[in-house]
Design an enzyme around this catalytic site. Structure first.
Site, mmCIF file in Angstrom:
data_model
loop_
_atom_site.group_PDB
_atom_site.id
_atom_site.type_symbol
_atom_site.label_atom_id
_atom_site.label_comp_id
_atom_site.label_asym_id
_atom_site.label_seq_id
_atom_site.Cartn_x
_atom_site.Cartn_y
_atom_site.Cartn_z
ATOM 1 N N VAL A 127 10.952 2.861 -11.252
ATOM 2 C CA VAL A 127 10.367 4.155 -11.643
ATOM 3 C C VAL A 127 10.993 5.225 -10.741
ATOM 4 O O VAL A 127 11.060 5.068 -9.519
ATOM 5 C CB VAL A 127 8.834 4.134 -11.502
ATOM 6 C CG1 VAL A 127 8.239 5.486 -11.863
ATOM 7 C CG2 VAL A 127 8.248 3.043 -12.388
ATOM 8 N N ASP A 159 13.444 -3.217 -5.869
ATOM 9 C CA ASP A 159 13.740 -4.193 -4.814
ATOM 10 C C ASP A 159 14.412 -5.394 -5.481
ATOM 11 O O ASP A 159 13.832 -6.483 -5.580
ATOM 12 C CB ASP A 159 12.457 -4.597 -4.090
ATOM 13 C CG ASP A 159 11.838 -3.416 -3.371
ATOM 14 O OD1 ASP A 159 12.503 -2.826 -2.512
ATOM 15 O OD2 ASP A 159 10.695 -3.054 -3.704
ATOM 16 N N GLN A 203 14.913 -8.702 -3.561
ATOM 17 C CA GLN A 203 13.607 -9.342 -3.392
ATOM 18 C C GLN A 203 13.171 -10.027 -4.693
ATOM 19 O O GLN A 203 12.698 -11.169 -4.682
ATOM 20 C CB GLN A 203 12.581 -8.281 -2.987
ATOM 21 C CG GLN A 203 11.134 -8.714 -3.086
ATOM 22 C CD GLN A 203 10.190 -7.689 -2.498
ATOM 23 O OE1 GLN A 203 10.093 -7.571 -1.296
ATOM 24 N NE2 GLN A 203 9.466 -6.950 -3.327
ATOM 25 N N GLY A 206 0.811 -1.220 0.000
ATOM 26 C CA GLY A 206 0.000 0.000 0.000
ATOM 27 C C GLY A 206 0.840 1.263 0.000
ATOM 28 O O GLY A 206 2.040 1.238 -0.277
ATOM 29 N N GLY A 213 5.566 3.770 -9.063
ATOM 30 C CA GLY A 213 6.253 2.485 -9.265
ATOM 31 C C GLY A 213 5.248 1.340 -9.195
ATOM 32 O O GLY A 213 5.246 0.432 -10.042
ATOM 33 N N HIS A 214 4.366 1.370 -8.185
ATOM 34 C CA HIS A 214 3.326 0.329 -8.089
ATOM 35 C C HIS A 214 2.398 0.397 -9.301
ATOM 36 O O HIS A 214 2.013 -0.614 -9.872
ATOM 37 C CB HIS A 214 2.465 0.540 -6.837
ATOM 38 C CG HIS A 214 3.200 0.429 -5.546
ATOM 39 N ND1 HIS A 214 3.400 1.503 -4.706
ATOM 40 C CD2 HIS A 214 3.780 -0.641 -4.934
ATOM 41 C CE1 HIS A 214 4.057 1.112 -3.643
ATOM 42 N NE2 HIS A 214 4.312 -0.186 -3.740
#
Ligand code: PAF
Length: 295
Positions: free
Chosen positions: A174, A148, A151, A31, A36-37
């Site tokens: 981004v 990430d 990850q 959230g 980027g999301h």
């Protein structure tokens, strides 16, 4: 956009869509969304018929003393953004770790360097929650950001090792106009710190260029170069390492496809970033001519 709160409700919805021939794309998040999301959602929207996102601030991936309690949250804004981005299903799990939950998913080696060295249990928490999310969403494609990087490599390894039937799609980082990688944690920066923050990416880029030109050849030299470039700023380097791009293994002298990844503290924020580096490869022995000499 439908909001679902249990794994079984989500699972029923995606199975129904798949029965109708839909390709399912999944974007997991914690959230406090940024561009980027939304770039991950856009990629999923372009490639898939049904787009599923999740918002879950996963307690398992925060070590004691980290920012779990104050991790930024703004669900009404997130809902607006995801609706606008045309997400079909949003999973906001409740009671995701019920009493008695005892399973952990651990990817060896890849989780031990970089952030793994300083955030004990972090990647086990990430791998565990993503396994649970994948089991619920059963997507065809999982969208992750390159920001990430560690990850993304760990989850790619996990998916391969466990034969999970999902393709991992890693999307570019981004950045803000001045180069700072977008992150939910950038909100912790004061205006003055925010003005310093782009120096982090600049230091990585400049060091990457020196590696690529062959001026910086040693792994230790690369670390020292990033550190030197941050001197005089309020940033405190936690680590900077140039490792092999695929399996995050140490390599010295630096050669081949690498990632230069680093973490800094800037005020209350801990920022991470990385750049791809193509270090010169050692010259291959030339072919022999017909007199047996190397050319
Ligand atoms: O990158 C994140 O936001 C999280 O680590 C993830 C993948 C959503 C798992 O909690």
């Amino acid at each position: 956009m439908r909001i679902l709160r249990t794994a079984s409700n989500l699972n029923q919805a995606v199975r129904r869509a798949r029965a109708g021939g839909a390709r399912i794309g999944f974007v997991p998040t914690m959230g406090y969304l940024h561009d980027g999301h939304l770039a991950l959602v856009r990629a999923a929207r372009e490639e898939c018929d049904l787009v599923v996102a999740s918002i879950f601030v996963n307690p398992l991936q925060f070590a004691a003393g980290e920012d779990l309690a104050k991790y930024p949250r703004d669900l009404p804004r997130d809902h607006r953004l995801l609706r606008k981005a045309d997400v079909d299903l949003l999973f906001e799990p409740e009671n995701f770790y019920p009493e008695g939950f005892a399973t952990r998913v651990s990817v060896e080696r890849l989780g031990e360097r970089l952030c793994g060295r300083y955030r004990p249990g972090h990647f086990v928490g990430v791998s565990t929650v993503v396994t649970k999310l994948l089991a619920a969403a059963e997507p065809d494609r999982l969208y992750l950001g390159r920001k990430d990087y560690q990850q993304a490599m760990i989850l790619t390894r996990m998916v391969a090792d466990l034969n999970l039937p999902v393709r991992v799609v890693i999307c570019p980082t981004v950045r803000e106009a001045d180069g700072l990688a977008m992150s939910s944690r950038n909100v912790y920066l004061t205006p003055e710190e925010r003005a310093w923050a782009p120096n982090f990416y600049r230091a990585l880029r400049a060091t990457a260029l020196l590696i690529e030109s062959g001026e910086v050849r040693g792994a230790g030299e690369a670390t020292a170069e990033v550190e030197r470039r941050l001197l005089g700023s309020p940033m405190r380097l936690q680590y900077a390492e140039a490792l092999t791009a695929d399996d995050l293994a140490p390599i010295d002298p630096l050669t081949g496809d690498l990632v230069l990844a680093a973490a800094v503290f800037l005020g209350k924020a801990r920022l991470i970033d990385n750049v791809a580096v193509r270090a010169p490869r050692p010259p291959r022995p030339g072919k022999k001519n017909d007199r047996g000499r190397r050319v």
